[in-house]
Scaffold this active site. Sequence first.
Site, PDB file in Angstrom:
ATOM      1  NE  ARG A 116      61.316  73.938 149.646  1.00  0.00           N
ATOM      2  CZ  ARG A 116      61.173  73.972 148.332  1.00  0.00           C
ATOM      3  NH1 ARG A 116      60.615  72.972 147.691  1.00  0.00           N
ATOM      4  NH2 ARG A 116      61.575  75.032 147.668  1.00  0.00           N
ATOM      5  NE  ARG A 149      62.184  78.863 143.512  1.00  0.00           N
ATOM      6  CZ  ARG A 149      61.933  78.238 144.662  1.00  0.00           C
ATOM      7  NH1 ARG A 149      62.239  78.825 145.818  1.00  0.00           N
ATOM      8  NH2 ARG A 149      61.394  77.051 144.666  1.00  0.00           N
ATOM      9  NE  ARG A 197      61.358  75.177 136.600  1.00  0.00           N
ATOM     10  CZ  ARG A 197      61.746  74.513 137.679  1.00  0.00           C
ATOM     11  NH1 ARG A 197      61.793  73.215 137.699  1.00  0.00           N
ATOM     12  NH2 ARG A 197      62.079  75.171 138.758  1.00  0.00           N
ATOM     13  NE  ARG A 242      65.101  74.685 147.015  1.00  0.00           N
ATOM     14  CZ  ARG A 242      64.274  74.282 146.045  1.00  0.00           C
ATOM     15  NH1 ARG A 242      63.726  73.080 146.101  1.00  0.00           N
ATOM     16  NH2 ARG A 242      63.990  75.076 145.032  1.00  0.00           N
ATOM     17  CE  LYS A 246      57.812  71.682 140.348  1.00  0.00           C
ATOM     18  NZ  LYS A 246      57.499  72.812 141.232  1.00  0.00           N
TER      19      LYS A 246
HETATM   20  P1  AP5 Z   1      57.842  70.513 147.454  1.00  0.00           P
HETATM   21  O1  AP5 Z   1      57.351  69.129 147.184  1.00  0.00           O
HETATM   22  O2  AP5 Z   1      59.269  70.683 147.810  1.00  0.00           O
HETATM   23  O3  AP5 Z   1      57.406  71.482 146.247  1.00  0.00           O
HETATM   24  P2  AP5 Z   1      57.965  71.615 144.770  1.00  0.00           P
HETATM   25  O4  AP5 Z   1      56.806  71.831 143.874  1.00  0.00           O
HETATM   26  O5  AP5 Z   1      58.882  70.480 144.452  1.00  0.00           O
HETATM   27  O6  AP5 Z   1      58.727  72.981 144.930  1.00  0.00           O
HETATM   28  P3  AP5 Z   1      60.184  73.461 144.468  1.00  0.00           P
HETATM   29  O7  AP5 Z   1      60.399  74.760 145.156  1.00  0.00           O
HETATM   30  O8  AP5 Z   1      61.209  72.395 144.679  1.00  0.00           O
HETATM   31  O9  AP5 Z   1      59.936  73.656 142.957  1.00  0.00           O
HETATM   32  P4  AP5 Z   1      60.749  74.536 142.007  1.00  0.00           P
HETATM   33  O10 AP5 Z   1      60.192  74.074 140.715  1.00  0.00           O
HETATM   34  O11 AP5 Z   1      60.726  75.978 142.253  1.00  0.00           O
HETATM   35  O12 AP5 Z   1      62.267  74.129 142.360  1.00  0.00           O
HETATM   36  P5  AP5 Z   1      63.300  73.117 141.712  1.00  0.00           P
HETATM   37  O13 AP5 Z   1      64.036  72.486 142.818  1.00  0.00           O
HETATM   38  O14 AP5 Z   1      62.668  72.247 140.680  1.00  0.00           O
HETATM   39  O15 AP5 Z   1      56.911  71.113 148.618  1.00  0.00           O
HETATM   40  C1  AP5 Z   1      57.135  72.434 149.118  1.00  0.00           C
HETATM   41  C2  AP5 Z   1      56.801  72.477 150.623  1.00  0.00           C
HETATM   42  O16 AP5 Z   1      55.408  72.223 150.795  1.00  0.00           O
HETATM   43  C3  AP5 Z   1      57.523  71.393 151.474  1.00  0.00           C
HETATM   44  O17 AP5 Z   1      57.814  71.964 152.714  1.00  0.00           O
HETATM   45  C4  AP5 Z   1      56.483  70.270 151.618  1.00  0.00           C
HETATM   46  O18 AP5 Z   1      56.668  69.535 152.818  1.00  0.00           O
HETATM   47  C5  AP5 Z   1      55.179  71.090 151.638  1.00  0.00           C
HETATM   48  N1  AP5 Z   1      54.048  70.353 151.053  1.00  0.00           N
HETATM   49  C6  AP5 Z   1      54.042  69.606 149.914  1.00  0.00           C
HETATM   50  N2  AP5 Z   1      52.808  69.125 149.670  1.00  0.00           N
HETATM   51  C7  AP5 Z   1      52.004  69.590 150.664  1.00  0.00           C
HETATM   52  C8  AP5 Z   1      50.608  69.443 150.948  1.00  0.00           C
HETATM   53  N3  AP5 Z   1      49.787  68.728 150.174  1.00  0.00           N
HETATM   54  N4  AP5 Z   1      50.122  70.077 152.046  1.00  0.00           N
HETATM   55  C9  AP5 Z   1      50.935  70.823 152.846  1.00  0.00           C
HETATM   56  N5  AP5 Z   1      52.260  70.996 152.626  1.00  0.00           N
HETATM   57  C10 AP5 Z   1      52.799  70.381 151.544  1.00  0.00           C
HETATM   58  O19 AP5 Z   1      64.245  74.127 140.933  1.00  0.00           O
HETATM   59  C11 AP5 Z   1      65.079  75.027 141.619  1.00  0.00           C
HETATM   60  C12 AP5 Z   1      65.879  75.857 140.630  1.00  0.00           C
HETATM   61  O20 AP5 Z   1      66.675  74.991 139.784  1.00  0.00           O
HETATM   62  C13 AP5 Z   1      65.051  76.684 139.640  1.00  0.00           C
HETATM   63  O21 AP5 Z   1      64.646  77.919 140.194  1.00  0.00           O
HETATM   64  C14 AP5 Z   1      66.051  76.855 138.490  1.00  0.00           C
HETATM   65  O22 AP5 Z   1      67.032  77.822 138.807  1.00  0.00           O
HETATM   66  C15 AP5 Z   1      66.738  75.497 138.459  1.00  0.00           C
HETATM   67  N6  AP5 Z   1      66.049  74.555 137.550  1.00  0.00           N
HETATM   68  C16 AP5 Z   1      65.431  73.405 137.915  1.00  0.00           C
HETATM   69  N7  AP5 Z   1      64.943  72.789 136.840  1.00  0.00           N
HETATM   70  C17 AP5 Z   1      65.271  73.558 135.776  1.00  0.00           C
HETATM   71  C18 AP5 Z   1      65.020  73.441 134.370  1.00  0.00           C
HETATM   72  N8  AP5 Z   1      64.346  72.401 133.857  1.00  0.00           N
HETATM   73  N9  AP5 Z   1      65.498  74.435 133.564  1.00  0.00           N
HETATM   74  C19 AP5 Z   1      66.180  75.468 134.047  1.00  0.00           C
HETATM   75  N10 AP5 Z   1      66.436  75.647 135.382  1.00  0.00           N
HETATM   76  C20 AP5 Z   1      65.974  74.695 136.216  1.00  0.00           C
END
Ligand code: AP5
Length: 215
Positions: free
Chosen positions: A127, A171, A88, A160, A13
């Site tokens: 990552r 998660r 979410r 992270r 994402k």
């Molecule tokens: P990346 O693009 O970083 O993936 P992502 O989907 O953004 O993954 P996240 O882990 O950031 O999502 P998340 O939803 O768990 O975390 P968030 O930060 O939102 O890609 C991942 C890896 O794959 C990278 O190394 C990249 O290079 C590689 N990659 C990407 N595309 C690729 C491809 N096509 N081929 C090969 N490799 C590839 O949230 C973190 C925490 O914040 C949550 O757990 C929660 O505690 C809190 N939080 C956030 N939002 C909320 C909310 N709305 N409500 C409540 N709590 C929240």
Amino acid sequence: MYIIFLGAPGAGKGTQAAIVANELNLTHIATGDLFRQAAEGGTELGRKVKSYMEKGKLVPDRITMQMVLEHVSVLGQESGAILDGFPRNLKQAKALDEALAKKNKAIDKVVYIKVPEEELLKRLSGRWVCRNCQTPYHATDSPPKAEGRCDRCGGQLYQRPDDREQTVRKRLEVYLDKTAPLVDYYDRVGKIVAIDGKGGVAKVSQKIVSALSRG
Ligand code: AP5
């Protein structure tokens, strides 16, 4: 244009939202990045947020909504935005609909990036993220040009704390329980654009941009 990027942890994402926002001239709002900034700040709110993130749990809706709606309040003043990691759960989705409706706006599309669990685990364990601009890299699939340094801004890369295997499992569990039902919620109103998230980063971006331009 207001677009949500939906998908499991590691689906890509953040990677895709940054590329597509740049290409379509949209603002990129990532709740995970906003929370990590708050956690780094070390304020009382930051400490609270950090404790939820480290356990792989969602930050409570009250805190999330307050923070996101501050950013959503700017919506309507630019050409549109990509919401990455928000909403979410159903409560957040309904609150977002209401906030946008007050400005005579609505979510246009929800890009749902699908990636098999085995690939998600591989992506998260490799990552590295820039501490400064949050650009994600992967140790083997998309490494930075200089080890430990961001190609974009030269910032330091780090892993992270919530990418540890046990927290990733939590998660994924939270995603399936709370976030995955949003696929149905948006599908019922015809807003889901499902994208196969496997393949290289550029290939996936192309698929998203062409699916969005088909309307
Ligand atoms: P990346 O693009 O970083 O993936 P992502 O989907 O953004 O993954 P996240 O882990 O950031 O999502 P998340 O939803 O768990 O975390 P968030 O930060 O939102 O890609 C991942 C890896 O794959 C990278 O190394 C990249 O290079 C590689 N990659 C990407 N595309 C690729 C491809 N096509 N081929 C090969 N490799 C590839 O949230 C973190 C925490 O914040 C949550 O757990 C929660 O505690 C809190 N939080 C956030 N939002 C909320 C909310 N709305 N409500 C409540 N709590 C929240």
